[in-house]
Design a protein around this motif. Structure first.
Motif, short mmCIF file in Angstrom:
data_model
loop_
_atom_site.label_atom_id
_atom_site.label_comp_id
_atom_site.label_asym_id
_atom_site.label_seq_id
_atom_site.Cartn_x
_atom_site.Cartn_y
_atom_site.Cartn_z
N THR A 129 0.84 -1.20 0.00
CA THR A 129 0.00 0.00 0.00
C THR A 129 0.87 1.24 0.00
OG1 THR A 129 -1.63 -1.18 1.32
CG2 THR A 129 -1.84 1.21 1.22
N MET A 130 0.58 2.17 -0.93
CA MET A 130 1.23 3.48 -0.91
C MET A 130 0.48 4.36 0.07
SD MET A 130 2.10 4.75 -4.76
CE MET A 130 0.39 4.80 -5.20
N GLU A 131 1.22 5.14 0.81
CA GLU A 131 0.59 6.05 1.77
C GLU A 131 0.12 7.32 1.06
OE1 GLU A 131 -0.09 5.34 5.01
OE2 GLU A 131 0.63 3.35 4.42
N ALA A 132 -0.96 7.88 1.57
CA ALA A 132 -1.49 9.14 1.05
C ALA A 132 -0.55 10.28 1.45
CB ALA A 132 -2.88 9.38 1.61
N MET A 133 -0.74 11.43 0.85
CA MET A 133 0.05 12.61 1.15
C MET A 133 -0.01 12.90 2.65
SD MET A 133 1.93 14.73 -0.68
CE MET A 133 1.31 14.72 -2.34
N THR A 134 1.15 12.94 3.30
CA THR A 134 1.23 13.16 4.74
C THR A 134 2.23 14.26 5.04
OG1 THR A 134 0.80 10.80 5.08
CG2 THR A 134 1.68 12.03 6.95
N LEU A 135 1.84 15.17 5.91
CA LEU A 135 2.69 16.28 6.33
C LEU A 135 3.78 15.75 7.26
CD1 LEU A 135 2.76 19.40 5.99
CD2 LEU A 135 1.49 19.54 8.14
N PHE A 136 5.04 16.15 7.00
CA PHE A 136 6.14 15.76 7.88
C PHE A 136 5.99 16.47 9.22
CE2 PHE A 136 8.06 14.59 3.86
CZ PHE A 136 8.79 13.46 4.18
N ALA A 137 6.44 15.82 10.28
CA ALA A 137 6.40 16.41 11.61
C ALA A 137 7.81 16.39 12.20
CB ALA A 137 5.46 15.62 12.50
N ASP A 138 8.21 17.50 12.79
CA ASP A 138 9.49 17.61 13.50
C ASP A 138 9.16 17.80 14.98
OD1 ASP A 138 12.03 18.04 14.41
OD2 ASP A 138 12.35 19.93 13.33
N ASP A 139 8.77 16.70 15.62
CA ASP A 139 8.27 16.75 17.00
C ASP A 139 9.30 17.25 18.01
OD1 ASP A 139 5.82 15.82 16.07
OD2 ASP A 139 6.40 13.71 16.36
N ASP A 140 10.58 16.98 17.77
CA ASP A 140 11.60 17.40 18.73
C ASP A 140 12.32 18.68 18.29
OD1 ASP A 140 13.09 16.38 16.64
OD2 ASP A 140 14.05 14.81 17.83
N PHE A 141 11.87 19.29 17.21
CA PHE A 141 12.37 20.58 16.73
C PHE A 141 13.89 20.59 16.50
CE2 PHE A 141 8.55 21.31 19.27
CZ PHE A 141 7.72 21.85 18.30
N ASP A 142 14.41 19.46 15.97
CA ASP A 142 15.84 19.38 15.70
C ASP A 142 16.17 19.60 14.22
OD1 ASP A 142 14.96 17.02 14.56
OD2 ASP A 142 16.42 15.74 15.59
N GLY A 143 15.18 19.93 13.42
CA GLY A 143 15.41 20.18 12.00
C GLY A 143 15.29 18.94 11.13
N THR A 144 15.02 17.79 11.74
CA THR A 144 14.82 16.54 10.99
C THR A 144 13.46 15.97 11.38
OG1 THR A 144 17.18 16.08 10.95
CG2 THR A 144 15.72 14.23 10.53
N SER A 145 12.71 15.56 10.39
CA SER A 145 11.37 15.03 10.65
C SER A 145 11.42 13.67 11.31
CB SER A 145 10.59 14.92 9.34
OG SER A 145 11.09 13.83 8.58
N ALA A 146 10.31 13.30 11.90
CA ALA A 146 10.11 11.92 12.32
C ALA A 146 9.95 11.08 11.05
CB ALA A 146 8.87 11.83 13.20
N SER A 147 10.25 9.81 11.16
CA SER A 147 10.09 8.89 10.03
C SER A 147 8.61 8.69 9.75
CB SER A 147 10.75 7.56 10.36
OG SER A 147 10.62 6.66 9.30
N GLN A 148 8.25 8.71 8.47
CA GLN A 148 6.87 8.45 8.11
C GLN A 148 6.84 7.43 6.98
OE1 GLN A 148 5.53 12.41 7.08
NE2 GLN A 148 5.40 11.85 4.94
N PRO A 149 5.82 6.55 6.97
CA PRO A 149 5.75 5.50 5.95
C PRO A 149 5.43 6.08 4.56
CG PRO A 149 3.81 5.43 7.36
CD PRO A 149 4.72 6.48 7.92
N LEU A 150 6.02 5.46 3.55
CA LEU A 150 5.72 5.78 2.16
C LEU A 150 5.04 4.58 1.48
CD1 LEU A 150 5.99 7.85 -0.14
CD2 LEU A 150 8.24 6.89 -0.63
N VAL A 151 5.54 3.37 1.76
CA VAL A 151 4.93 2.13 1.27
C VAL A 151 4.93 1.14 2.42
CG1 VAL A 151 5.15 0.18 -0.33
CG2 VAL A 151 5.74 2.48 -1.10
N GLN A 152 3.81 0.41 2.58
CA GLN A 152 3.76 -0.62 3.60
C GLN A 152 3.38 -1.96 2.98
OE1 GLN A 152 2.41 0.18 7.53
NE2 GLN A 152 2.03 2.33 7.06
N ALA A 153 4.12 -3.00 3.38
CA ALA A 153 3.81 -4.38 2.99
C ALA A 153 3.21 -5.04 4.22
CB ALA A 153 5.08 -5.10 2.54
N ASP A 154 2.02 -5.62 4.07
CA ASP A 154 1.27 -6.11 5.23
C ASP A 154 1.50 -7.59 5.56
OD1 ASP A 154 -0.17 -7.48 3.29
OD2 ASP A 154 -1.97 -6.27 3.52
N GLY A 155 2.36 -8.26 4.82
CA GLY A 155 2.60 -9.68 5.09
C GLY A 155 1.84 -10.60 4.17
#
Length: 191
Positions: A129-155
């Motif tokens: 499954t391809m993920e829908a458009m998702t806004l990046f989040a920088d929860d710790d404000f270090d200039g790098t986003s948290a990891s977000q899925p782009l493609v998921q394989a469900d098994g």
């Protein structure tokens, strides 16, 4: 004279029979074997750079919408297990190198196209499954986003997959962003 010819002929025949037995006695065969071991997860290719376009300095937010990458992110699973996995992405703030930046939280990414990269050997639709458009989040404000899925394989996907996803982004350029060339590092991983 005939006895000599017969004897010579009989002796020659015996030598031929003996040579045939000797050849058969020394023939051997062997069994060839090759091992195929389990592989892993890998990102095989990703675009080295993308130019998302340009905007003029403005007093209102500007938008780069639906920018589709010029190249694919190619990935594979050679674990031969069919286990679940995720292709993820992180990004950094867009930085102009002189202290100005566009926060990574202004960037969204999703998949535009998911396709076979194996030349017809892989089903890249079942269980992926391809993920829908998702806004990046920088929860710790270090200039790098948290990891977000782009493609998921469900098994439920094939036990071995070799696929490619074409990313698509939306980017908001905030009002009053100074002139400059802004760059972000976008990193794709698979786990």
């Amino acid at each position: 004279m005939q006895t000599k010819k017969f004897f010579a002929l009989a002796a020659g025949a015996a030598l031929l029979v003996n040579a045939a037995f000797m050849t058969a006695a020394y023939a051997m065969s062997t069994t060839g074997e090759v091992g195929v071991t389990v592989g892993g997860l890998s990102i095989n290719d990703a675009p080295s750079s993308e130019n998302f376009g340009s905007m003029s300095v403005a007093t209102v937010d500007q938008y780069i919408d639906d920018y589709v990458f010029g190249g694919d992110v190619e990935f594979e699973d050679t674990r031969d297990s069919g286990a679940a996995y995720t292709v993820s992405v992180t990004a950094t703030d867009f930085d102009d190198g002189v202290g100005n930046y566009i926060p990574v939280g202004q960037l969204s990414m999703g998949g535009n196209l998911l396709d076979d990269a194996s030349g017809g050997m892989t089903d890249c639709t079942t269980g992926l499954t391809m993920e829908a458009m998702t806004l990046f989040a920088d929860d710790d404000f270090d200039g790098t986003s948290a990891s977000q899925p782009l493609v998921q394989a469900d098994g439920t996907q094939a036990t071995i997959t070799h696929c490619a996803v074409t990313p698509e982004i939306d980017l908001t350029i905030p009002a009053y962003t100074p002139m400059g060339s802004y760059q972000s590092t976008i990193t794709f991983t698979i786990a």
